[in-house]
Design a protein around this motif. Structure first.
Motif, short mmCIF file in Angstrom:
data_model
loop_
_atom_site.label_atom_id
_atom_site.label_comp_id
_atom_site.label_asym_id
_atom_site.label_seq_id
_atom_site.Cartn_x
_atom_site.Cartn_y
_atom_site.Cartn_z
N GLY A 1 0.89 -1.07 -0.12
CA GLY A 1 0.13 -0.07 -0.03
C GLY A 1 0.77 1.29 -0.01
N ASN A 2 0.03 2.40 0.22
CA ASN A 2 0.84 3.60 0.10
C ASN A 2 1.73 3.72 -1.20
N TRP A 3 1.11 3.47 -2.23
CA TRP A 3 1.86 3.41 -3.55
C TRP A 3 1.16 4.32 -4.58
N LEU A 4 2.21 5.32 -5.06
CA LEU A 4 1.70 6.17 -6.22
C LEU A 4 1.93 5.51 -7.55
N GLU A 5 0.50 5.68 -8.09
CA GLU A 5 0.47 5.01 -9.61
C GLU A 5 0.86 6.28 -10.51
N PHE A 6 1.84 5.83 -11.53
CA PHE A 6 2.17 7.00 -12.43
C PHE A 6 2.58 6.13 -13.59
N ARG A 7 2.50 6.93 -14.88
CA ARG A 7 2.78 6.41 -16.18
C ARG A 7 4.50 6.69 -16.19
N LEU A 8 5.27 6.04 -16.79
CA LEU A 8 6.52 6.35 -17.11
C LEU A 8 6.84 7.24 -18.33
N PRO A 9 7.54 8.25 -18.22
CA PRO A 9 7.32 9.33 -19.45
C PRO A 9 8.05 8.76 -20.51
N ASP A 10 7.53 9.06 -21.86
CA ASP A 10 7.96 8.30 -22.89
C ASP A 10 9.25 8.31 -23.27
N ILE A 11 10.20 9.23 -22.69
CA ILE A 11 11.38 9.19 -22.94
C ILE A 11 12.19 7.77 -22.56
N PHE A 12 11.75 7.11 -21.72
CA PHE A 12 12.11 5.79 -21.46
C PHE A 12 11.96 4.92 -22.41
N TYR A 13 11.01 5.06 -23.19
CA TYR A 13 10.71 4.10 -24.34
C TYR A 13 11.57 4.51 -25.62
N ILE A 14 11.95 5.84 -25.82
CA ILE A 14 12.84 6.23 -26.87
C ILE A 14 14.23 5.80 -26.48
N ASN A 15 14.56 5.97 -25.12
CA ASN A 15 15.82 5.44 -24.65
C ASN A 15 16.15 3.98 -24.91
N THR A 16 14.97 3.23 -24.92
CA THR A 16 15.11 1.70 -25.26
C THR A 16 15.54 1.49 -26.63
N LEU A 17 14.88 2.24 -27.70
CA LEU A 17 15.32 2.37 -29.10
C LEU A 17 16.76 2.55 -29.21
N VAL A 18 17.17 3.45 -28.54
CA VAL A 18 18.76 3.89 -28.41
C VAL A 18 19.69 2.85 -28.04
N ILE A 19 19.15 2.23 -26.75
CA ILE A 19 20.12 0.87 -26.27
C ILE A 19 19.99 -0.15 -27.34
#
Length: 193
Positions: free
Chosen positions: A46-64
């Motif tokens: 519990g006491n868990w903040l739900e949030f969506r990862l920013p799109d930059i992390f997905y762009i970063n994945t393409l780079v790696i």
């Protein structure tokens, strides 16, 4: 007769340095498995903040992922004696590795801008710590790439067993940290669902 028996049981042996790298990678993988397990356990508390990862992390994945392709292409060019491609692709891999780190930092800034800071909530703390420890392992890979680039430009292009082994170890480690990032991104994405 003993020689015959000995040849029946010979097997392909892994180089001790590759074995040590495999053990190190397995240890790193276990550490990240522990991190992601702790994430799941803490999320259930519990006491868990739900949030969506920013799109930059997905762009970063393409780079790696692109960096994995370039380092592999460099390795193939090295083995085939294509000096120019070997060197250029190795430099591109380093640039992409550095770009990954820069984009990772931008991802952390994007998290901060949506109110997810390192100390705000355990959910954000986990993302920062896990991705930060991964970035530290990328730095280790970048150090190996820098050494490989120095060898590529300072030494005559010659495929010797020692140089091939050194390059293979760099390649294996780089593919490993790339795979690890994909695993972490998929994990974070599935936890948001």
């Amino acid at each position: 007769m003993n020689a015959t028996v000995a040849t029946e049981y010979t097997r392909s042996k892994i180089h001790p340095k590759k074995f040590a790298l495999g053990v190190a990678c397995a240890s790193i993988l276990m550490m990240f498995a522990a991190f992601t397990s702790a994430y799941i356990v803490r999320q259930a508390a519990g006491n868990w903040l739900e949030f969506r990862l920013p799109d930059i992390f997905y762009i970063n994945t393409l780079v790696i992922l692109l960096s994995s392709a370039t380092v592999h292409g460099s390795y193939l060019a090295f083995k085939r004696g294509k000096t120019q491609a070997y060197r250029v692709l190795l430099v591109f891999t380093l640039i992409l590795g550095l770009a990954f780190l820069a984009l990772q930092y931008q991802g952390w800034q994007a998290l901060t801008s949506i109110g997810v800071e390192l100390t705000t909530n355990p959910s954000g703390s986990f993302v920062y710590v896990i991705s930060g420890v991964h970035a530290a392992h990328i730095l280790g890979g970048i150090a190996a790439l820098i050494v490989a680039i120095i060898h590529a430009f300072a030494l005559t292009h010659k495929v010797t067993p020692a140089r091939k082994l050194r390059f293979e170890m760099t390649l294996i480690y780089w593919h490993f940290v790339d795979f690890l990032w994909v695993y972490l991104l998929v994990f974070f994405t599935l936890q948001q669902s």
